[in-house]
Design an enzyme around this catalytic site. Structure first.
Site, PDB file in Angstrom:
ATOM      1  N   GLU A   8       0.946  -1.186  -0.256  1.00  0.00           N
ATOM      2  CA  GLU A   8       0.101  -0.129   0.078  1.00  0.00           C
ATOM      3  C   GLU A   8       0.731   1.142   0.030  1.00  0.00           C
ATOM      4  OE1 GLU A   8      -1.459   2.074   3.528  1.00  0.00           O
ATOM      5  OE2 GLU A   8      -1.346   0.430   4.622  1.00  0.00           O
ATOM      6  N   LYS A  29      -4.639  -1.185  15.436  1.00  0.00           N
ATOM      7  CA  LYS A  29      -4.029  -0.360  16.510  1.00  0.00           C
ATOM      8  C   LYS A  29      -5.177  -0.047  17.521  1.00  0.00           C
ATOM      9  CE  LYS A  29      -0.966   3.014  15.273  1.00  0.00           C
ATOM     10  NZ  LYS A  29      -0.806   3.131  13.742  1.00  0.00           N
TER      11      LYS A  29
END
Ligand code: PSU
Ligand code: MN
Length: 307
Positions: A25, A156
């Site tokens: 990405e 996260k």
């Protein structure tokens, strides 16, 4: 493939010869890391994929074209230029404006799928935000509907992890712990939440993916590899920092696409760059594992290394 897509020669050749290819990405380059660390990381991830015998295909939008595989000059350009953050809804806007853009997990999966790439390495996926639970990353939608192996370090803990895992379950996305039964929380090896299955080798991941798709499942497989022990940031250290960043985002009313980059940057500032070093460590590990999985998936396995 229509004229909006440009696949570079190395990637095109590898795809044609059924050799292993790994998509990478670029939002992490345009919105996740500062220059020139971002360029160094982009190069290191490509080298890591090559060293493990696969062809890297960094995906981005350059001057309005969807690019699959970048030259070193193009990588340098995307790392330096002003760039949009490109998820699925944003491609047309970037094309119309002939803009540059970094593709998110969802954006990268879209382009990789169009050209037939089956394995993708990233750092962390987007998910359900704590600040606004209706802010659900399009990454989850892409995982629900794209047959691809996505290697990450979990998500996260700035995200609402239980809700994120519930959404993945709702959408039929297997969450495979790589040599672990626990969903890793990005900077920490542990989150306290379980994965839905486990694999201990690239071959096991490949066999799992084949079974999932052979029976006709439309979804991705999320492979979660915990950060290396030596680079881990203990929960007691990272959790309060992430909480502070989250409060600040709420105070400043930061939302939408800007939320994730804001949180990443604040966490990095508050840890004096420690979180960025951890980030670089698992991005590279994920690139390596993705290359090994791509080899295990490749019908041309054993027919020589990618060049
Ligand atoms: N999480 C990270 N680092 C990142 C991202 C997420 O720890 O760089 C990026 C990825 O590209 C991911 C995107 O797809 O942010 C998610 O953004 P949003 O929450 O706006 O969907
Ligand atoms: Mn969002």
């Amino acid at each position: 493939m229509n004229s909006h897509f440009i696949i570079n020669d190395d990637v095109q050749r590898a795809l044609k010869q059924n050799r292993p290819v790994v998509a990478l990405e670029s939002t992490v380059l345009t919105h996740g890391l500062p220059h020139p660390t971002n360029l160094a990381l982009g190069r290191d991830m490509e080298s890591a994929v090559l060293a493990d015998g696969a062809t890297p295909a960094t995906i981005a939008v350059l001057r309005g074209s969807i690019r699959v595989g970048l030259s070193d000059d193009e990588l340098a350009e995307i790392a330096q230029a002003r760039a949009m953050k490109i998820s699925r809804r944003d491609f047309a806007a970037a094309i119309a404006k002939k803009a540059n853009g970094g593709t998110t997990v969802a954006g990268t999966m879209f382009a990789a799928d169009k050209v037939g790439i089956k394995v993708f390495a990233t750092g962390g996926i987007g998910g359900v935000h704590k600040e606004a639970r209706f802010d659900i990353s399009p990454d989850l939608q892409a995982l629900a509907s794209t047959q691809m192996i996505v290697v990450c370090a979990g998500a996260k803990s700035i995200l609402d992890l239980p809700s994120t895992l519930e959404m993945l379950e709702t959408n039929g996305v297997p969450v495979l712990g790589y040599s672990t039964d626990e969903f890793p929380a990005f900077f920490s090896r542990q989150s306290g939440f379980k994965t839905s299955a486990r694999a201990d080798s690239p071959q096991e991941v490949a066999d799992f993916a084949r079974a999932h798709w052979e029976i006709g499942m439309p979804s991705a497989i999320l492979v979660c590899q915990p950060i290396a022990e030596k680079d881990e940031i203990p929960r007691e250290e990272i959790d309060p920092v992430e909480e502070q960043a989250s409060h600040e985002a709420q105070e400043k009313r930061i939302g939408g696409q800007a939320l994730t980059p804001f949180l990443l940057q604040r966490v990095n500032e508050l840890t004096n760059g420690k979180s960025m070093r951890a980030n670089l460590s698992f991005l590279l590990n994920n690139a390596r594992l993705a290359a090994q999985i791509a080899q295990a998936m490749s019908p041309a396995k054993g027919q020589g290394r990618a060049i």
